[in-house]
Each structure stands twice: as structure tokens, then as C-alpha cells.
Design a protein around this motif. Structure first.
Motif, PDB file in Angstrom:
ATOM      1  N   PHE A   8      -9.834  39.939 -15.662  1.00  0.00           N
ATOM      2  CA  PHE A   8     -10.459  39.869 -14.338  1.00  0.00           C
ATOM      3  C   PHE A   8     -10.294  38.475 -13.731  1.00  0.00           C
ATOM      4  O   PHE A   8      -9.905  38.336 -12.568  1.00  0.00           O
ATOM      5  CB  PHE A   8     -11.943  40.221 -14.450  1.00  0.00           C
ATOM      6  N   VAL A   9     -10.584  37.445 -14.529  1.00  0.00           N
ATOM      7  CA  VAL A   9     -10.465  36.063 -14.041  1.00  0.00           C
ATOM      8  C   VAL A   9      -9.020  35.744 -13.670  1.00  0.00           C
ATOM      9  O   VAL A   9      -8.745  35.124 -12.634  1.00  0.00           O
ATOM     10  CB  VAL A   9     -10.976  35.069 -15.111  1.00  0.00           C
ATOM     11  N   THR A  10      -8.090  36.190 -14.520  1.00  0.00           N
ATOM     12  CA  THR A  10      -6.669  35.965 -14.235  1.00  0.00           C
ATOM     13  C   THR A  10      -6.254  36.675 -12.955  1.00  0.00           C
ATOM     14  O   THR A  10      -5.508  36.121 -12.134  1.00  0.00           O
ATOM     15  CB  THR A  10      -5.805  36.473 -15.407  1.00  0.00           C
ATOM     16  N   GLY A  11      -6.736  37.898 -12.782  1.00  0.00           N
ATOM     17  CA  GLY A  11      -6.423  38.661 -11.571  1.00  0.00           C
ATOM     18  C   GLY A  11      -6.927  37.972 -10.317  1.00  0.00           C
ATOM     19  O   GLY A  11      -6.223  37.905  -9.302  1.00  0.00           O
ATOM     20  N   ILE A  12      -8.143  37.440 -10.378  1.00  0.00           N
ATOM     21  CA  ILE A  12      -8.713  36.720  -9.235  1.00  0.00           C
ATOM     22  C   ILE A  12      -7.892  35.470  -8.930  1.00  0.00           C
ATOM     23  O   ILE A  12      -7.592  35.160  -7.764  1.00  0.00           O
ATOM     24  CB  ILE A  12     -10.181  36.329  -9.514  1.00  0.00           C
ATOM     25  N   SER A  85      -8.347  43.733  -9.237  1.00  0.00           N
ATOM     26  CA  SER A  85      -9.500  42.937  -9.678  1.00  0.00           C
ATOM     27  C   SER A  85     -10.803  43.565  -9.208  1.00  0.00           C
ATOM     28  O   SER A  85     -11.799  43.590  -9.938  1.00  0.00           O
ATOM     29  CB  SER A  85      -9.392  41.506  -9.133  1.00  0.00           C
ATOM     30  N   GLY A  86     -10.783  44.092  -7.979  1.00  0.00           N
ATOM     31  CA  GLY A  86     -11.973  44.755  -7.455  1.00  0.00           C
ATOM     32  C   GLY A  86     -12.327  45.993  -8.259  1.00  0.00           C
ATOM     33  O   GLY A  86     -13.499  46.233  -8.573  1.00  0.00           O
ATOM     34  N   TYR A  87     -11.304  46.774  -8.602  1.00  0.00           N
ATOM     35  CA  TYR A  87     -11.542  47.978  -9.399  1.00  0.00           C
ATOM     36  C   TYR A  87     -12.043  47.609 -10.790  1.00  0.00           C
ATOM     37  O   TYR A  87     -12.953  48.250 -11.329  1.00  0.00           O
ATOM     38  CB  TYR A  87     -10.263  48.798  -9.530  1.00  0.00           C
ATOM     39  N   LEU A  88     -11.459  46.549 -11.367  1.00  0.00           N
ATOM     40  CA  LEU A  88     -11.870  46.118 -12.701  1.00  0.00           C
ATOM     41  C   LEU A  88     -13.322  45.651 -12.692  1.00  0.00           C
ATOM     42  O   LEU A  88     -14.083  45.927 -13.625  1.00  0.00           O
ATOM     43  CB  LEU A  88     -10.961  44.988 -13.191  1.00  0.00           C
TER      44      LEU A  88
END
Length: 222
Positions: A8-12, A85-88
Motif C-alpha cells: 500500500f505504501v509503495t503504491g501511494i 492503492s484505494g482498493y487495497l
């Protein structure tokens, strides 16, 4: 942090980088367009100068096309990573983390084992000392739920639901730990605790319902 948290952090982070990149190329498009507009529009008599301006215009047009292409690609990447990221984030908020899942599973069996042991103690179905030891162990294990709190990855409602359940298990364990010697052959005490167990189960069912936990799976495993 868990693997999901790292993803999640990586995606953001990638979303932010891609967004900044698209903004950079958008600025380049605007600057290049301004430079193109500043070039002379009228036909210049000087052939050498005319060729120079034509080459410069074409160079700027090509640069603008490249910037536009990069900008669009990065915008698509931004949408993809942002959406993922939003879905996660939503998935995390609506599903139990590994720690919470382990706590819920353990709590389920502790509650049933405790109910079974005090019921046996009520009927004097086993050695008194053995029963006290078993009940003391279960009571201590349940009381330890006082140190548990729901993961902040969960939604606020999910955290509240889990924390109510954890607190109910803890309270039952603390109460039981003060009565370990009073269960054996004492129907009144046991019946009171059986009522308390039912109350804890209401919080348990609320947690199961919120996180779509299949209770029948526990029964099959046991």
C-alpha cells in the motif's frame, strides 16, 4: 508493517511520483507551446533563416509530442496505482489483519473451551484440582485480551467492533480468574458465567458479521 501495508505504501509513493511526473511534462507542454507561438509566422525572405526557424519549429513540435505522450502515460499510471492503492486500502479496512484473525480464532476456541470446562465442573464430571487448573489457564488466556487492540488498518467501525469483542473476552477472563475455586459443583456461579458467555458471543457475532467470518468453519476444524 505487514506485506500488504508495504504494498500500500509503495503504491501511494508510486502514485505521487507518477502524478508529479505528469505535472512536470504538462508544464513542458505549455512552455514548448509558448515557444512555438513566439516563432515568426510570416514568411521570411532570408532562406537560411527560414530553414533555421522551420527546423526549430519542428524540433519544438516533436518535443511537445514527446512531452504529451509521457504526460498521458504517467497520468494512466497515476490512475492505475491510485485506484489499486484505494482498493487495497478498502480491502484492508474490511478484512481482518493476520494478527486480528489469529486473535479472533483463538478467542473463539477459548470461549468454547471455557464454557465446556465450567459445565463439566458444574456437574463434577472430572477431578476438582484438574478442573481448577484448566479453568485458571483459560481465564488467564482470556484476560490477556486486555492487551489487544484492533489494527488501525481496519475501518473505525471495524476497530470499534473488534475492540468491544476483545474487551468482553478480557472482562470475562478477569472475572473468571477470581472464581476459579468456586465453579466446582456450584450451579449458581456456573450459570452466571454461562450468561456472561452469551453476552460475549453477541460481540463475537457482531465481529463475525462485520468481517464476513464463516463460523461454521471453526466448528468443522474443531
Amino acid at each position: 508493517m505487514s506485506i500488504v501495508d508495504w504494498i500500500f505504501v509503495t503504491g501511494i509513493a508510486l502514485t505521487i511520483v507518477a502524478l508529479l511526473g505528469s505535472a512536470y511534462f504538462l508544464v513542458q507542454i505549455l512552455r514548448t507551446s509558448q515557444q512555438i507561438r513566439r516563432l515568426p509566422v510570416r514568411r521570411i525572405k532570408n532562406k537560411k533563416k527560414r530553414r533555421f526557424i522551420a527546423r526549430k519549429r519542428q524540433k519544438l513540435i516533436n518535443k511537445r509530442k514527446r512531452s504529451l505522450r509521457y504526460c498521458l502515460v504517467l497520468l494512466v499510471v497515476t490512475v492505475l496505482f491510485g485506484g489499486a492503492s484505494g482498493y487495497l486500502s478498502y480491502y484492508q479496512s474490511m478484512n481482518l489483519t493476520t494478527d486480528d484473525s489469529d486473535s479472533v480464532v483463538k478467542g473463539y476456541y477459548l470461549l468454547r473451551d471455557f464454557e465446556e470446562q465450567i459445565t463439566i465442573a458444574k456437574e463434577k464430571g472430572d477431578d476438582e484440582e484438574k478442573m481448577q487448573k484448566n479453568i485458571r489457564y483459560l481465564a488467564t488466556a482470556m484476560a490477556s485480551y486486555g492487551s489487544k487492540t484492533a489494527s488501525t488498518s481496519n475501518s473505525q467501525e471495524g476497530q470499534l467492533t473488534l475492540n468491544r469483542y476483545y474487551n468482553a473476552v478480557k472482562q470475562l477472563g478477569m472475572n473468571a480468574s477470581t472464581q476459579t475455586k468456586n465453579f466446582y459443583g456450584n450451579a449458581a456461579v456456573v450459570n452466571d458465567f454461562l450468561e456472561d458467555i452469551k453476552k460475549v458471543e453477541t460481540y463475537e457475532k457482531a465481529a463475525f458479521a462485520y468481517y464476513n467470518v464463516d463460523e461454521s468453519a471453526f466448528s468443522q476444524e474443531k
